[in-house]
Design a protein around this motif. Structure first.
Motif, PDB file in Angstrom:
ATOM      1  N   LYS A   1       0.838  -1.210   0.000  1.00  0.00           N
ATOM      2  CA  LYS A   1       0.000   0.000   0.000  1.00  0.00           C
ATOM      3  C   LYS A   1       0.871   1.258   0.000  1.00  0.00           C
ATOM      4  O   LYS A   1       0.528   2.276  -0.605  1.00  0.00           O
ATOM      5  CB  LYS A   1      -0.928  -0.025   1.218  1.00  0.00           C
ATOM      6  N   THR A   2       2.027   1.198   0.682  1.00  0.00           N
ATOM      7  CA  THR A   2       2.932   2.346   0.709  1.00  0.00           C
ATOM      8  C   THR A   2       3.462   2.649  -0.695  1.00  0.00           C
ATOM      9  O   THR A   2       3.604   3.820  -1.076  1.00  0.00           O
ATOM     10  CB  THR A   2       4.106   2.049   1.670  1.00  0.00           C
ATOM     11  N   VAL A   3       3.745   1.603  -1.480  1.00  0.00           N
ATOM     12  CA  VAL A   3       4.224   1.806  -2.854  1.00  0.00           C
ATOM     13  C   VAL A   3       3.160   2.525  -3.676  1.00  0.00           C
ATOM     14  O   VAL A   3       3.437   3.487  -4.393  1.00  0.00           O
ATOM     15  CB  VAL A   3       4.580   0.449  -3.495  1.00  0.00           C
ATOM     16  N   ASN A   4       1.908   2.071  -3.545  1.00  0.00           N
ATOM     17  CA  ASN A   4       0.804   2.714  -4.300  1.00  0.00           C
ATOM     18  C   ASN A   4       0.616   4.163  -3.866  1.00  0.00           C
ATOM     19  O   ASN A   4       0.422   5.053  -4.691  1.00  0.00           O
ATOM     20  CB  ASN A   4      -0.495   1.940  -4.091  1.00  0.00           C
ATOM     21  N   ASP A   5       0.663   4.389  -2.545  1.00  0.00           N
ATOM     22  CA  ASP A   5       0.427   5.745  -2.041  1.00  0.00           C
ATOM     23  C   ASP A   5       1.555   6.694  -2.417  1.00  0.00           C
ATOM     24  O   ASP A   5       1.328   7.869  -2.716  1.00  0.00           O
ATOM     25  CB  ASP A   5       0.265   5.699  -0.512  1.00  0.00           C
ATOM     26  N   ARG A   6       2.791   6.195  -2.370  1.00  0.00           N
ATOM     27  CA  ARG A   6       3.946   7.065  -2.598  1.00  0.00           C
ATOM     28  C   ARG A   6       4.245   7.273  -4.085  1.00  0.00           C
ATOM     29  O   ARG A   6       4.548   8.393  -4.510  1.00  0.00           O
ATOM     30  CB  ARG A   6       5.183   6.473  -1.921  1.00  0.00           C
ATOM     31  N   TYR A   7       4.147   6.203  -4.883  1.00  0.00           N
ATOM     32  CA  TYR A   7       4.557   6.297  -6.282  1.00  0.00           C
ATOM     33  C   TYR A   7       3.398   6.203  -7.272  1.00  0.00           C
ATOM     34  O   TYR A   7       3.583   6.420  -8.462  1.00  0.00           O
ATOM     35  CB  TYR A   7       5.567   5.182  -6.608  1.00  0.00           C
ATOM     36  N   GLY A   8       2.212   5.834  -6.791  1.00  0.00           N
ATOM     37  CA  GLY A   8       1.064   5.735  -7.697  1.00  0.00           C
ATOM     38  C   GLY A   8       0.781   4.296  -8.090  1.00  0.00           C
ATOM     39  O   GLY A   8       1.627   3.396  -7.950  1.00  0.00           O
ATOM     40  N   HIS A   9      -0.435   4.087  -8.592  1.00  0.00           N
ATOM     41  CA  HIS A   9      -0.864   2.727  -8.927  1.00  0.00           C
ATOM     42  C   HIS A   9      -0.108   2.163 -10.125  1.00  0.00           C
ATOM     43  O   HIS A   9       0.034   0.950 -10.255  1.00  0.00           O
ATOM     44  CB  HIS A   9      -2.368   2.706  -9.202  1.00  0.00           C
ATOM     45  N   ARG A  10       0.387   3.053 -11.004  1.00  0.00           N
ATOM     46  CA  ARG A  10       1.166   2.526 -12.124  1.00  0.00           C
ATOM     47  C   ARG A  10       2.459   1.884 -11.631  1.00  0.00           C
ATOM     48  O   ARG A  10       2.859   0.815 -12.110  1.00  0.00           O
ATOM     49  CB  ARG A  10       1.471   3.653 -13.099  1.00  0.00           C
ATOM     50  N   ALA A  11       3.099   2.512 -10.655  1.00  0.00           N
ATOM     51  CA  ALA A  11       4.293   1.913 -10.067  1.00  0.00           C
ATOM     52  C   ALA A  11       3.943   0.603  -9.375  1.00  0.00           C
ATOM     53  O   ALA A  11       4.687  -0.376  -9.461  1.00  0.00           O
ATOM     54  CB  ALA A  11       4.938   2.887  -9.082  1.00  0.00           C
ATOM     55  N   GLY A  12       2.784   0.570  -8.684  1.00  0.00           N
ATOM     56  CA  GLY A  12       2.359  -0.679  -8.054  1.00  0.00           C
ATOM     57  C   GLY A  12       2.176  -1.786  -9.070  1.00  0.00           C
ATOM     58  O   GLY A  12       2.551  -2.937  -8.842  1.00  0.00           O
ATOM     59  N   ASP A  13       1.627  -1.438 -10.253  1.00  0.00           N
ATOM     60  CA  ASP A  13       1.464  -2.451 -11.303  1.00  0.00           C
ATOM     61  C   ASP A  13       2.822  -2.955 -11.773  1.00  0.00           C
ATOM     62  O   ASP A  13       2.987  -4.155 -12.056  1.00  0.00           O
ATOM     63  CB  ASP A  13       0.689  -1.853 -12.479  1.00  0.00           C
TER      64      ASP A  13
END
Length: 582
Positions: A455-467
């Motif tokens: 969740k920290t990755v999505n919040d910090r870098y955005g959902h594209r980074a999470g993908d």
């Protein structure tokens, strides 16, 4: 009177036909038929288009409501599973009978890992709160609260309710809206297996509103879309009515000016659900406006085609009528000119050709018969060629259809983001391996892999980074497993591996290799360099397992043991939990 009118009409009709040229009669008839045909086709197409537009809007609303219901079920299942796994951890059993300060410290450490909860507390069997995060409600009695009463008997989840006891402790100002919670409670046991009390976790209901707004944001193209969450009694729990201060109002699904789709939540796995419903609706005026635009476009196109057809009919009438007029002129000369003993062959229509051929047959009957035979032979060859072409085309379409079906089957079984199998495609392989284990004793193991702090990755870098992170983990897993193993994306940032002919020791070695490779990998997304770690739970098939779901549940339990003991480690479920950190 009626007979006289009919006679007058027939006389007028005959006079008009006799005074109008053949070209005008053909042009008027063709134009009228063209306009009539196009008008009928446009009217039918507009009705079909209108119905299709309404049905498409209904399907879109049902899909949106279903998506929201699925997300509600998935979130509640994840929270239910988190608390259940914490309650089942063997190394926490001695904690429940210790000093309240020790319990409180343990609960606060859990809350830092499970930050979805506003309050986590432990109540003894008499209903007294022994310890809680931030010391809230310690010493208070919760014996009459539903979550405690049901939690003494079984794992339970309680429906949305106002925070009666915690409201004044959590509010930062009097103007703030009252807190509403969803409760998850689990019975916990001490070292001897005796019931020690109830572990309760209160999750703020605000997450449902955030989920609703995400769904609305993903469907911004649908004008005036409204999504609401309803209770079993159809009272509004989340939605525009709650924002307008009408909390608890009964939702009306039969409004004449609204198109409404309702989808019920169904729970997930051992989370039975709370009977919530999701309603998605849109004003009929918006739906009809979209349908009316489509109908208007069809009518305008039909009108343009009709006018174009009428113009073409006027031009074509000259070409169609000229052969007959030429034939009439030539035949008129036969009785007046002694040298006119025959007529030239005329073309342009079947009737004109037949008429000219009949006149010429008086002089050359045999030649006419031979010409008719050649014409028939030519048509037969054309039909044969057309028949052969249709057979070849049909065979080609069948081959293409088979290829399309194979491609669709592959797409249906794959998760498009990670490139691994999806949950539905993974299940038959797991059940087959369990059947081979029961029948022939062939071992296999299950790995549950979960990205840490995703969740920290999505919040910090955005959902594209999470993908990108999900895709990178999927690639590493695919590189490390054998062709006989199966890997799938289990949901969100969670993955599952089926390791055939592999006991716990072999599975441990593979899990460590995957964990270390992911930890050393760097994902680049829009100039950001992102490093992630994973926690892994491992379980080997055993004689006590009733089905493959028992093995998955044990692997899941080991996963949450790895999470709770610090993340970035592998943990095996067995008589004694074994783990190894980075």
């Amino acid at each position: 009177m009626a007979d006289k009118s009919l006679k007058n009409w027939r006389y007028f009709h005959r006079v008009v036909r006799d005074t109008m040229s053949l070209r005008r009669q053909i042009a008027c008839l063709a134009a009228g038929l063209c306009i009539l045909a196009v008008a009928a086709a446009a009217f039918g197409a507009s009705l079909i288009a209108r119905n299709e537009a309404l049905e498409e809007a209904r399907r879109d609303l049902t899909l949106i409501a279903g998506t929201m219901a699925q997300r509600l079920d998935q979130t509640m299942f994840d929270r239910f599973r988190e608390v259940r796994n914490v309650a089942d951890l063997d190394f926490l059993r001695p904690v429940w009978t210790r000093d309240p300060a020790v319990i409180r410290k343990t609960l606060e450490r859990l809350q830092s890992s499970l930050d979805h909860y506003a309050w986590i507390g432990f109540a003894s069997v008499d209903g007294t709160v022994v310890a809680a995060t931030k010391g809230m409600l310690e010493g208070a009695s919760v014996a009459q609260r539903p979550w405690f009463i049901n939690g003494l008997e079984r794992p339970t989840a309680e429906d949305v309710h106002l925070a009666k006891m915690l409201d004044h402790l959590l509010r930062t100002s009097p103007d703030e809206d009252p807190f509403r919670f969803v409760d998850v409670a689990m019975p916990v046991y001490d070292e001897t297996g005796k019931l020690a009390g109830v572990l309760g976790a209160h999750m703020s209901w605000s997450w449902a509103e955030e989920t609703r707004r995400e769904v609305l944001h993903n469907n911004l193209s649908m004008e005036d879309l409204e999504v609401l969450v309803l209770s079993q009694e159809d009272t509004v729990l989340v939605g525009q009515q709650v924002e307008d201060g009408k909390d608890g109002e009964v939702f009306d699904t039969d409004l004449a000016d609204q198109m409404t789709a309702v989808v019920e939540t169904s729970g997930l796995a051992d989370y039975e659900g709370l009977g919530w419903k999701v309603a998605a609706r849109q004003p009929l005026s918006v739906v009809y406006e979209r349908a009316n635009d489509l109908v208007m476009n069809i009518v305008l196109i039909g009108l343009a085609v009709a006018l174009l057809g009428a113009g073409f009919a006027w031009i074509a009438s000259r070409t169609i009528s000229r052969p007959l007029l030429d034939l009439v002129t030539v035949m008129d000369r036969i009785g007046r000119d002694e040298d006119a003993v025959t007529v030239p062959r005329q073309h342009g229509s079947r009737e004109v050709s037949q008429l000219s051929a009949s006149i010429r047959s008086l002089l050359r009957r045999l030649g006419s018969v031979e010409e008719a035979e050649k014409t028939a032979q030519s048509k037969l060859e054309v039909l044969r060629d057309e028949y052969s072409r249709q057979i070849r085309s049909s065979e080609e379409r069948n081959r293409q259809l088979g290829a399309d079906i194979r491609n669709l089957r592959t797409l249906a079984d794959m998760d498009p983001l990670s490139g691994l199998l999806n949950r539905r495609a993974f299940k038959p392989f797991a059940e087959d391996s369990f059947a081979m284990f029961v029948r022939h004793g062939r071992p296999f193991s299950i790995l549950m892999i979960d990205a840490d702090n995703f969740k920290t990755v999505n919040d910090r870098y955005g959902h594209r980074a999470g993908d990108e992170v999900i895709r990178a983990i999927g690639e590493i897993i695919s590189e490390e497993i054998r062709t006989t193993d199966k890997a799938a994306r289990f949901g969100g940032e969670e993955f599952i591996l089926l390791l055939k002919e592999n006991d716990a020791n072999g599975a441990w070695t593979l899990a460590e290799r995957i964990r270390l490779k992911i930890a050393s990998n760097v994902v680049t997304s829009e100039a950001h360099r992102i490093s992630v770690t994973v926690s892994i739970g491992l379980a080997q098939a055993g004689a006590s397992d009733r089905d493959v779901e028992d093995i998955i549940a044990r692997a899941d339990k080991a996963l949450y043991a790895a999470k709770s003991s610090g993340r970035n480690r592998v943990c095996i479920d067995g008589p004694m939990l074994r783990s190894q950190s980075a």
